[in-house]
Each structure stands twice: as C-alpha cells, then as structure tokens.
Design an enzyme around this catalytic site. Structure first.
Site, mmCIF file in Angstrom:
data_model
loop_
_atom_site.group_PDB
_atom_site.id
_atom_site.type_symbol
_atom_site.label_atom_id
_atom_site.label_comp_id
_atom_site.label_asym_id
_atom_site.label_seq_id
_atom_site.Cartn_x
_atom_site.Cartn_y
_atom_site.Cartn_z
ATOM 1 N N THR A 1 0.805 -1.220 0.000
ATOM 2 C CA THR A 1 0.000 0.000 0.000
ATOM 3 C C THR A 1 0.842 1.276 0.000
ATOM 4 O OG1 THR A 1 -1.105 -1.292 1.714
ATOM 5 C CG2 THR A 1 -2.230 0.659 0.958
ATOM 6 N N ARG B 1 8.183 -2.341 1.381
ATOM 7 C CA ARG B 1 8.505 -2.358 2.820
ATOM 8 C C ARG B 1 9.123 -3.695 3.178
ATOM 9 N NH1 ARG B 1 4.234 1.298 5.172
ATOM 10 N NH2 ARG B 1 4.693 3.019 3.777
ATOM 11 N N SER C 1 7.719 4.504 6.452
ATOM 12 C CA SER C 1 6.621 5.267 7.036
ATOM 13 C C SER C 1 6.510 5.110 8.553
ATOM 14 C CB SER C 1 5.330 4.848 6.344
ATOM 15 O OG SER C 1 4.302 5.691 6.721
ATOM 16 N N HIS C 2 5.383 4.592 9.013
ATOM 17 C CA HIS C 2 5.122 4.493 10.452
ATOM 18 C C HIS C 2 5.729 3.227 11.057
ATOM 19 C CE1 HIS C 2 2.242 2.242 8.184
ATOM 20 N NE2 HIS C 2 2.048 1.487 9.236
ATOM 21 N N ASP D 1 4.010 10.793 11.995
ATOM 22 C CA ASP D 1 4.695 9.500 11.929
ATOM 23 C C ASP D 1 6.112 9.635 11.374
ATOM 24 O OD1 ASP D 1 4.074 10.010 9.273
ATOM 25 O OD2 ASP D 1 3.832 7.894 8.786
ATOM 26 N N ASP E 1 7.636 9.416 8.470
ATOM 27 C CA ASP E 1 7.936 10.247 7.293
ATOM 28 C C ASP E 1 7.013 11.456 7.160
ATOM 29 O OD1 ASP E 1 5.815 8.548 6.722
ATOM 30 O OD2 ASP E 1 6.233 8.522 4.580
ATOM 31 N N ASP F 1 3.654 11.918 7.064
ATOM 32 C CA ASP F 1 2.379 12.044 6.339
ATOM 33 C C ASP F 1 1.172 11.709 7.198
ATOM 34 O OD1 ASP F 1 2.898 9.347 6.328
ATOM 35 O OD2 ASP F 1 2.933 9.115 4.144
ATOM 36 N N ARG F 2 1.382 11.091 8.371
ATOM 37 C CA ARG F 2 0.238 10.765 9.237
ATOM 38 C C ARG F 2 0.146 11.762 10.393
ATOM 39 N NH1 ARG F 2 -0.499 4.328 9.841
ATOM 40 N NH2 ARG F 2 -0.236 3.807 7.647
ATOM 41 N N LYS G 1 -0.620 12.364 1.747
ATOM 42 C CA LYS G 1 -1.219 12.897 2.959
ATOM 43 C C LYS G 1 -0.176 13.752 3.667
ATOM 44 C CE LYS G 1 -0.684 8.331 5.132
ATOM 45 N NZ LYS G 1 -0.279 7.419 4.070
ATOM 46 N N ARG H 1 -6.881 -6.630 9.583
ATOM 47 C CA ARG H 1 -7.508 -5.464 10.209
ATOM 48 C C ARG H 1 -9.025 -5.643 10.149
ATOM 49 N NH1 ARG H 1 -3.028 -2.567 10.922
ATOM 50 N NH2 ARG H 1 -1.719 -1.859 9.195
HETATM 51 C C1 G16 Z 1 0.090 3.621 3.486
HETATM 52 C C2 G16 Z 1 -0.716 4.338 2.449
HETATM 53 C C3 G16 Z 1 -2.003 4.800 3.068
HETATM 54 C C4 G16 Z 1 -2.769 3.638 3.670
HETATM 55 C C5 G16 Z 1 -1.895 2.850 4.586
HETATM 56 C C6 G16 Z 1 -2.595 1.559 4.910
HETATM 57 O O1 G16 Z 1 0.374 4.532 4.520
HETATM 58 O O2 G16 Z 1 0.010 5.446 1.950
HETATM 59 O O3 G16 Z 1 -2.756 5.452 2.112
HETATM 60 O O4 G16 Z 1 -3.877 4.065 4.397
HETATM 61 O O5 G16 Z 1 -0.674 2.536 3.964
HETATM 62 O O6 G16 Z 1 -1.843 0.743 5.695
HETATM 63 P P1 G16 Z 1 -2.277 -0.765 5.859
HETATM 64 O O7 G16 Z 1 -2.326 -1.384 4.490
HETATM 65 O O8 G16 Z 1 -1.226 -1.334 6.757
HETATM 66 O O9 G16 Z 1 -3.625 -0.751 6.504
HETATM 67 P P2 G16 Z 1 1.844 4.904 4.979
HETATM 68 O O10 G16 Z 1 1.675 6.015 5.967
HETATM 69 O O11 G16 Z 1 2.344 3.621 5.606
HETATM 70 O O12 G16 Z 1 2.583 5.258 3.760
#
Ligand code: G16
Length: 539
Positions: free
Chosen positions: A17, A21, A112-113, A276, A278, A280-281, A375, A494
């Site tokens: 997503t 990673r 990211s997070h 977070d 990077d 964006d959250r 975001k 989830r």
């Molecule tokens: C990434 C995407 C987001 C998405 C998230 C979902 O976030 O950029 O749009 O909502 O993954 O995470 P999961 O698939 O674990 O529910 P980020 O902040 O990790 O880049």
C-alpha cells in the site's frame, strides 16, 4: 566510472500500500536495494534525461541507500537529482518538491510508520510526476521486472557530500542539495492564514507537537516555534534518529501513549499532535480528548471555509472504504461530490488531478488535500489550529458540536498481527465466499443488510480494484475486513468496526462497539483460525 554489475533476482519485491517495505536486514542484503531501484528505472522506460526528488526519513540505512541511489541514477543517465539536505525529506515535502520543480517523480526512503533500526523496517516510496505514488499497473510492472533482473548500472565514485546546500555534478548528472523545509513552509503559508495563527499563539494558546524522533521534528520547530510563535519546547522528540529512539513512530493511541497520557494529565496543553516516521500521518488531541481520524476528516471538511485556500469552495471529498462514514453526512449537507476509494493514498490522486475532490482522508491517521499528492501530517495540524483560531473553541467543543450537528459515528480498528500469510489469505477467501449467505442474518440486535467485497471503479482511468470485505447492518453499522499492505513480514488482519448514533454521544467507544466486535470475530472465525481471542492492537 560506470559499471554494469551482474545480479540475480530475489523474487519478493512486490510493493504494498505504501511502496516496498521490508525488514532493514532484508533490504541490506547484497544487491537487494540495487535490484529494486534498477527494476523501477527499467519499468518506466529508463531515466535518461529525467529529474527526481530524493530523500528519506533518516532511518537506519537511509544514508547508504541514498548514496547507492545517486550513483545508480547517474549511471542510468538521469539529468538531475534534487536532494533534501543531509538526505532528509518528509513524504509531503517530497511531493511538494516534485510539483514545485515539475520533476519526473521522486523517491522517499522510508517505511513510514513502521519501526526503524537494524532490526526494524526500511522502505522505498516511488512517486511519479503527479507527486503521488504510482498506480498498480506500474507497481506490477516493477515487480515483474524485479523477478527477472540480471544486471544493474552504478558509478564507481566516492560518497557525495549532502550536508551543504548547493549544486554539484556526478558523471554529467546535476545534484542539487536543497532545504525542503523552507519550501514546505512557504507552500503552507499560501494555504493558511499565518497571521491568524500567530495571533492564536500570542494569546497564550499552548500546544505540544510530538516528532516521535522522526523526520518532522525540524519542520515543526521551524514552523510552530520559529515562524508561528509557539512557546519554545512545544515540539518534543524533535531530532530524527536512525532507530527513532526505539519508538514505533505511528501516531495513534497505542504507539504514542506518552502524548496521550500527557494530554489526559493536569499538565496538558490546549492542543497536541503527533506525526509518523515520514510525516504524512497525524494524530489530533485536545485536553483529555482524542479525535478519531475519521471524525477529523469530517470536521475539517465541514470547516473548510476557515482556511483561505479553500474558503471559496471545495470540489469534493473522498475517504477510503475502511474509514468511517462520518464525512458522508458532511458531504451531503454541503452538497459536494463524495467518493469512497480502496485503502492507499494513490487512489485519491486521479480524483485530485481531475478536480473531483479537494480534501481526503483515511482511518489510518492520514488527512490531506490537493495542495500535494500525499497525505500531510503538518497540514492537518495547521487546519485544526485554523479552526480553533477562527472559532475560539477547543478541540473537544469543535468535535462535540460536530456530533450534535451530524450525529456521532463510533469507530475502532482491531489489528490481529503476526499471522501466517497462508492463514490470513485463507480466512479472507473463505469469508468472501460466505458473504452472500450472510444477507438478512441476525446477530443479537444487528441484522445484516448487505455483505460484499468492496470494489472500486476509478472514474478517471476506468480501472477496477477489489480491496476488503464489507458487512453492512440495517442500523448503519458496518464491519470491514482487510489485510494490511504495509507490513514487512507475515500478515496483519484489520477489522474496522463502526456504528452511528444520533443521540447518545457519551458512550465509551469500546463498550459501544464490543457487541459488533464480537460479531465480527465470529463471522470471520478469527479465534478458530488464528488462535487469537482478542486483537493485538486496538486504535
Ligand atoms: C500507506 C498508504 C495509506 C494507507 C496505509 C494503509 O500509509 O500510503 O494510504 O492508508 O498505507 O496501511 P495498511 O495497508 O497497513 O492498513 P503509509 O503512511 O504507511 O505510507
């Protein structure tokens, strides 16, 4: 000197997503990172004569990855790289640079997070010229090429000094080291009324911003303390560290419990927020008060007129399927277009580019607008501060008034972590098969009105995406299931649970949702299949 290096594929470089990673140690294997980068270059027809924005969130392996990337980009004939000073750039600041400089795209080195460090995660986000992460058609191509890769190109050269702002050259490629923070703050100053925000802080308003030892600390200090006049020390954990000081830089009730505890203590400031890894959250807190990301999107949308850039109107609003329906009511009241997309910010990009939406957000603590194509954590904080400055109301008052106007949608996410991929995949496929048979079924006070996979038809490019399984109930409650796309190993299931209430806004969320949570666990046979009697993380 340019070298062609022979290599063999790893076969597991599928982007999820939010890009690729992996565990840091996996990423650091011989030629692993190089294979992936070359596969991206090849999938887009090469990078000869192209310009890219590059940077990372400072996590472990960031420095090495950037040096490898620079040498590979030069060897592959790139025209120019625009790089954040010391190799740092937040995801939203990177998107801003792509749009500002009209580049061909950008690369952000971040998971990211997800936690960082040698035992944490590392990642690569790849954006194209829209400033947003590329669509699935491209990530599929990258994956296909990564499974066949035989060689990559790289320059033999000593490491490039990224500490000084300015321009240098490598094999004919220009390298410009920039201060992305200044550009980012300038961009925000065109959206928000900085004078009004300065006044807010002059009036004695207090805030705490938690940088979680990740990339946004320096942005927040320069913006909140040095530009807008928040008290010195308002920004905490402001120095980016390679392992985020051991923190899991995911700004939510569980992983930023420190900030939550502070805001529920007597020392609490008027407002608090965290970003977070990077940047964006975002998580928004008031005194003894937490705003769910779903409510936050609804509240920002309803109050768009308090932000100069939006005051003449917004095109529309979008949310991901797993996000609560709180914003739907606002869209209806404002009479603006409303879209529901699969999880993943990239699905908002077409809607923004075609001027169908201005604002969008997700349950996973992401909110943003068409000012960039990612975001934006700090943007969300400024939006909240703008509403507070204009109304003189607290976070809690703003939220409670919102519930009064539109009703409250109680919402929670339950994560079942560390599952075997096969177990998780089978749970989802079996559940999908039995969805049709759930129609009309009664579980205690809840009756299923509809149960189906969520399928999105992109109105711009005509593509279709299936993501998640949704069970709707006659009273407007909803349970959504999906597998996380951001993990670096194993699988996370989830389960998102929501229930609207138009009268009683003071119930304890967990208590209110417990019956539905049990129903959701039963429908998907979670305990039987995973051995877990409860979720590992509730947010
Ligand atoms: C990434 C995407 C987001 C998405 C998230 C979902 O976030 O950029 O749009 O909502 O993954 O995470 P999961 O698939 O674990 O529910 P980020 O902040 O990790 O880049």
């Amino acid at each position: 000197m340019i070298k062609t290096v022979l290599t063999t594929p790893y076969g597991d470089q599928k982007m999820g997503t939010g890009g690729l990673r992996k565990k840091t140690k996996v990423m650091m294997q011989k030629h692993y990172f190089e294979n992936f980068i070359q596969s991206v270059f090849d999938a887009i027809g090469g990078i000869k004569g192209k310009t890219y924005v590059v940077g990372g969130d400072g996590r472990y392996f960031n420095k090495e990855a950037i040096q490898i990337f620079i040498k590979m980009a030069a060897a592959n004939g790139a025209k120019k790289l625009i790089i954040g000073q010391n190799g740092f750039i937040s995801t939203p600041a990177g998107s801003n640079e792509i749009l500002k400089n009209h580049t061909d795209g950008g690369f952000t080195f971040s998971a990211s997070h997800n936690p960082g460090g040698i035992n944490g995660d590392f990642g690569v986000k790849y954006a194209n010229e829209t400033g947003g992460q590329v669509p699935t058609s491209i990530t599929d191509k990258i994956y296909a090429l990564s499974k066949e890769i035989k060689e990559f190109k790289i320059c033999e050269h000593e490491d490039i000094d990224l500490s000084q702002i300015g321009t240098q050259k490598l094999e004919g490629m220009e390298i410009e080291v920039i201060d992305p923070i200044a550009d980012y703050i300038e961009m925000l100053s065109k959206i928000f009324d900085f004078a009004a925000l300065k006044k807010l802080f002059q009036s004695g308003f207090t805030m705490r911003f938690d940088g979680m030892n990740a990339v946004t600390g320096p942005y927040a200090i320069r913006l909140f303390e040095e530009t807008l006049g928040a008290a010195k020390g308002s920004v905490i954990r402001a120095t980016p560290l390679p392992d985020f000081g051991g923190l899991h830089p995911d700004p939510n009730l569980v992983y930023d419990k420190d900030l939550v505890d502070f805001m529920y203590s007597n020392e609490a400031t008027d407002f608090a927020a965290a970003n977070d890894g990077d940047g964006d959250r975002n998580m928004i807190l008031g005194r003894k008060f937490f705003v769910t990301p779903s409510d936050s999107l609804a509240i920002l949308t309803d109050n768009y007129k308090y932000v100069p850039a939006y005051k003449n109107g917004i095109y529309g609003v979008a949310k991901s399927a797993a996000t609560s329906t709180a914003v739907a009511k606002v869209a209806k009241a404002l009479n603006i277009p409303y879209y529901v997309v699969p999880t993943g910010w990239k699905y908002f990009v077409n809607l923004m580019d075609s001027k169908r939406i201005t604002l969008c957000g997700e349950e996973s603590f992401g909110t943003g607008s068409s000012h960039i194509r990612e975001k934006d954590g700090i943007w969300a904080v400024l939006f909240w501060l703008s509403i507070i400055a204009a109304t003189g109301k607290s976070v809690e008052e703003i939220t409670r008034e919102h519930w009064k106007k539109y009703g409250r949608v109680y919402y929670m996410r339950f994560d079942f972590e560390g599952l075997e991929t096969q177990t998780a995949d089978k749970l989802m496929s079996d559940l999908e098969e039995k969805l049709a048979s759930l129609q009309g079924k009664k579980y205690q006070d809840y009756e299923v009105s509809n149960a189906a996979p969520f399928v999105y038809h992109d109105p711009v490019d005509g593509s279709s995406t299936k993501n998640g399984l949704v069970v709707d109930f006659t009273d407007g409650s909803k349970i959504t299931y999906r597998l996380s796309g951001t993990g670096s190993s194993g699988a996370t299931l989830r389960m998102y649970v929501e229930s609207p209430d138009s009268k009683d806004f003071n119930q304890e969320t967990f208590k209110k949702l417990q019956p539905l949570m049990n129903i959701g666990t039963e429908i998907a046979e979670i305990t039987k299949r995973t051995g877990k009697t409860k979720a590992d993380v509730n947010t």
